[in-house]
Enzyme design. Structure first.
Site, PDB file in Angstrom:
ATOM      1  N   CYS A 103      -2.215   8.755   3.408  1.00 40.96           N
ATOM      2  CA  CYS A 103      -1.802   8.375   2.034  1.00 40.96           C
ATOM      3  C   CYS A 103      -2.869   8.481   0.963  1.00 40.96           C
ATOM      4  CB  CYS A 103      -1.465   6.983   1.499  1.00 40.96           C
ATOM      5  SG  CYS A 103      -2.755   5.787   2.506  1.00 40.96           S
ATOM      6  N   GLU A 112       0.725  -1.163   0.024  1.00 39.21           N
ATOM      7  CA  GLU A 112      -0.073   0.033   0.044  1.00 39.21           C
ATOM      8  C   GLU A 112       0.937   1.002  -0.044  1.00 39.21           C
ATOM      9  OE1 GLU A 112      -2.949  -0.237  -0.542  1.00 39.21           O
ATOM     10  OE2 GLU A 112      -3.696  -2.348   0.351  1.00 39.21           O
TER      11      GLU A 112
HETATM   12  O1  LIG Z   1      -2.815   6.650   5.094  1.00 39.17           O
HETATM   13  C1  LIG Z   1      -3.376   5.657   4.587  1.00 39.17           C
HETATM   14  C2  LIG Z   1      -4.717   5.134   5.345  1.00 39.17           C
HETATM   15  C3  LIG Z   1      -5.990   5.830   5.338  1.00 39.17           C
HETATM   16  C4  LIG Z   1      -7.167   5.061   5.499  1.00 39.17           C
HETATM   17  O2  LIG Z   1      -7.225   4.034   5.905  1.00 39.17           O
HETATM   18  O3  LIG Z   1      -8.254   5.670   5.132  1.00 39.17           O
END
Ligand SMILES: O=CCCC(=O)O
Length: 500
Positions: free
Chosen positions: A298, A264
C-alpha cells in the site's frame, strides 16, 4: 494435510487446515472448502474452510466469553504471552515464510524479511502492554479529584489483506492482545494458512481459548462474512487494511453500531527526486520500495516525480538496476521478483500500460504480462518502466499494485508539491533532496500520514503507521497511539468530604 504440500516443513504441525473458533479447530458450518492458488504457477495447492455468516455468532460469543477473563489478566502476563508468541514465531520463521511464498508469490527472502519486520510488532506490543497509564487531576471544583482509566474495548475484528499476511496480523493483534482485547481475524482468501500458523502458535504461547480466532473464507463469501462480523453487537472494534472503496463500505456498516474503526486504505504514493538528491541513494531506495512484493504494498511508490535536470540520468540508473532483477517462482533459488498475487492484478496492469502508451508514455523496460508464455504459468508481469508519464493517465490516479514504475518530469518544488497532493489519498510520500530548508517545507506541505525523507523504508513497529485523507484514519504501531485504538478511556470523578 502437511504431507500433501508442494514443499517440506520442519514443523508440519504449524500447517492448519481448519478454522479456529473458541479454541477448537473446526470446519465451517457450511462444510464447504475453497481452493488456494500458488501465484507462482497458477495451480491449486491446498483448500481451506469456507466460513459464512452462519459461523459468526458462535465465534463472536466465544471471543466475548474469553474477553471476560482476558480483560482482567494482568498486563505483565499478557506481555509474557506476547513474548512467548514472538519466540515461537521466530523458531518457525522459515516454515512460515515458505507458506507466505506459496500464498502470495513473493520471493522467499522477502517472506523471511516480512517475518523479521512483523516480529517487531509482537516484541514492541509486549512492551506496550505494561505501559498503559491513566491520569489523576485536581479540577477547579472544590474537594474533587478526577481520574481517567483505560480499559480494553472488547472483541475486536481484523479484516486483513493478502499482501503482508503476517505483518498486518501481528501489527493489529499485537496491539489488541496487549490492550486486553480478544480478536477474530478474517484472513484474505489468498492467505488463510499463514494466518492459521499464527493462531496455532498463539495457543501454544498460552493465550486462552477464544482469545484469538480465525475464520477463513472464499472471495465469494468475503463481503457477507465481513459484514456479519462488523454488525455483530458484541464486536466493539473493527480494524481493516485494504482498498479505499471497501474501507468506506466498512465505515458505513460500522457507523450503524457506532463501532470504533481503524482504516488503513489505499496509497497512490508520490516519490519525489530533486536535482540535488543523491541519485544512487534514491534509486536504491526506490528499487526496494517499488519492486517489493512485485509492487503490491500500500505504501509503494505509485507516481515517481523526477526533476528535469536529472530525469534522464535517474531513468538510466533505474533501468540498469531493474534489468538485474530475476523473475521467477518465489521458492526458486535466486528469484528477486515474483508474480503478482492474483490474476485480477494482471488485467489492471495491462490496462494501465495501454492507457499510458496511448497518452504518450514511453516504455523503456518491460510492459507485458508473462503469464501464459512458456515457462511462466504463474501471474508474472515484466518489471516495467514508463517515461513521459503525465497527469491524467490512469497510472496517476489509480494504485497500480503491479511491477510498473511511471516516471513523471517536474520543474519546480511548488509544481511537484501540487502534483503530489493532487490525489484523494494521503498514505505515504517520499522525497530525496540534500536541501535542509526544503526538507522541512516538504515535511509540512506534503499531504500524507507518513513522510520518507531520503528513505523509501520508514515502516517500523516503533513508529505510527497510518494515512490521512481517503487513506483512512487511526494509527497502527508506535508508542501509545496504536494500543489506544483498542482501549476506551473512562473518567472517574470523586467528591471528597469537606474535612478530607
Ligand atoms: O501494504 C501495506 C503495509 C506495508 C508496510 O507495513 O510497510
Amino acid at each position: 494435510m502437511a504431507s500433501d504440500l508442494p514443499f517440506k516443513l520442519n514443523n508440519p504441525d504449524i500447517f492448519r487446515t481448519k478454522a479456529l473458533v473458541g479454541g477448537e479447530w473446526v470446519e465451517s458450518k457450511s462444510s464447504k472448502r475453497f481452493d488456494v492458488y500458488d501465484p507462482g504457477n497458477g495451480k491449486v495447492w491446498a483448500t481451506a474452510p469456507d466460513c459464512t455468516p452462519d459461523d459468526v455468532d458462535a465465534t463472536v460469543q466465544a471471543a466475548h466469553v474469553a474477553f471476560q477473563t482476558f480483560r482482567k489478566v494482568n498486563p505483565r502476563t499478557r506481555a509474557q504471552c506476547l513474548l512467548k508468541w514472538d519466540q515461537l514465531i521466530r523458531e518457525n520463521r522459515d516454515d512460515i515464510a515458505k507458506i507466505v511464498t506459496y500464498e502470495t508469490g513473493k520471493p522467499i527472502a522477502e517472506s523471511q524479511g516480512e517475518l523479521d519486520y512483523a516480529l517487531g510488532f509482537t516484541w514492541w506490543f509486549a512492551g506496550e502492554a505494561e505501559r498503559v497509564q491513566g491520569t489523576v487531576q485536581v479540577p477547579a471544583a472544590p474537594n474533587r479529584r478526577v481520574f481517567t482509566v483505560k480499559q480494553p474495548i472488547g472483541v475486536a475484528v481484523a479484516l486483513v489483506p493478502w499482501n503482508f499476511p503476517i505483518a498486518m496480523i501481528l501489527r493489529k493483534a499485537g496491539a489488541a492482545l496487549a490492550a486486553g482485547c480478544t480478536m477474530i481475524v478474517k484472513p484474505s482468501p489468498e492467505t488463510p494458512f499463514s494466518v492459521l500458523t499464527l493462531a496455532y502458535l498463539a495457543e501454544k504461547a498460552g493465550f486462552a481459548k477464544g482469545v484469538f480466532s480465525v475464520l477463513p473464507t472464499s472471495l465469494d463469501n468475503t463481503p457477507a462474512l465481513s459484514e456479519a462480523l462488523c454488525r455483530h453487537p458484541l464486536v466493539k472494534k473493527v480494524t481493516f487494511t485494504g482498498s479505499t472503496r471497501v474501507g468506506k463500505l466498512i465505515a458505513k456498516i460500522c457507523s450503524d453500531g457506532l463501532k470504533k474503526c481503524t482504516l488503513e486504505l489505499g496509497g497512490n504514493c508520490p516519490f519525489l527526486v530533486f536535482d540535488d538528491a543523491d541519485l544512487e541513494q534514491a534509486a536504491t531506495q526506490l528499487m526496494g520500495l517499488k519492486w517489493r512484493h512485485a509492487g503490491q504494498a500500500c505504501i509503494t511508490a505509485n507516481r515517481v516525480y523526477v526533476q528535469k535536470g536529472v530525469y534522464d540520468k535517474f531513468t538510466q540508473i533505474l533501468s540498469e538496476k531493474t534489468r538485474q532483477l530475476k523473475i521467477g517462482h518465489g521458492a526458486k533459488e535466486g528469484s528477486t521478483l515474483g508474480p503478482v498475487t492474483t490474476p485480477r492484478s494482471l488485467d489492471k496492469a495491462e490496462a494501465q500500460v495501454e492507457d499510458a502508451t496511448k497518452h504518450g508514455g514511453k516504455i523503456v523496460l518491460g510492459g507485458k504480462k508473462l503469464h501464459g508464455q512458456s515457462g511462466y504459468e504463474g501471474y508474472f508481469f515484466e518489471p516495467t518502466i514508463i517515461t513521459g508519464a503525465k497527469d491524467g493517465m490512469l497510472i496517476s490516479r489509480e494504485e497500480t499494485f503491479a511491477p510498473i514504475m511511471a516516471l513523471f518530469e517536474f520543474s519546480t518544488e511548488d509544481e511537484v508539491v501540487a502534483l503530489a497532493n493532487d490525489t484523494s489519498m494521503g498514505l505515504a510520500s517520499y522525497f530525496f533532496t540534500k536541501n535542509i530548508d526544503r526538507t522541512w517545507r516538504l515535511l509540512e506541505n506534503l499531504e500524507a500520514g507518513m513522510i520518507g525523507m531520503n528513505t523509501g523504508n520508514a515502516s517500523a513497529a516503533e513508529t505510527p503507521f497510518g494515512g490521512i485523507k481517503e487513506s483512512g484514519y487511526g494509527k497502527e504501531s508506535g508508542k501509545d497511539v496504536a494500543i489506544n485504538e483498542y482501549m476506551i478511556t473512562k473518567t472517574g470523578t470523586l467528591t471528597l468530604s469537606d474535612h478530607y
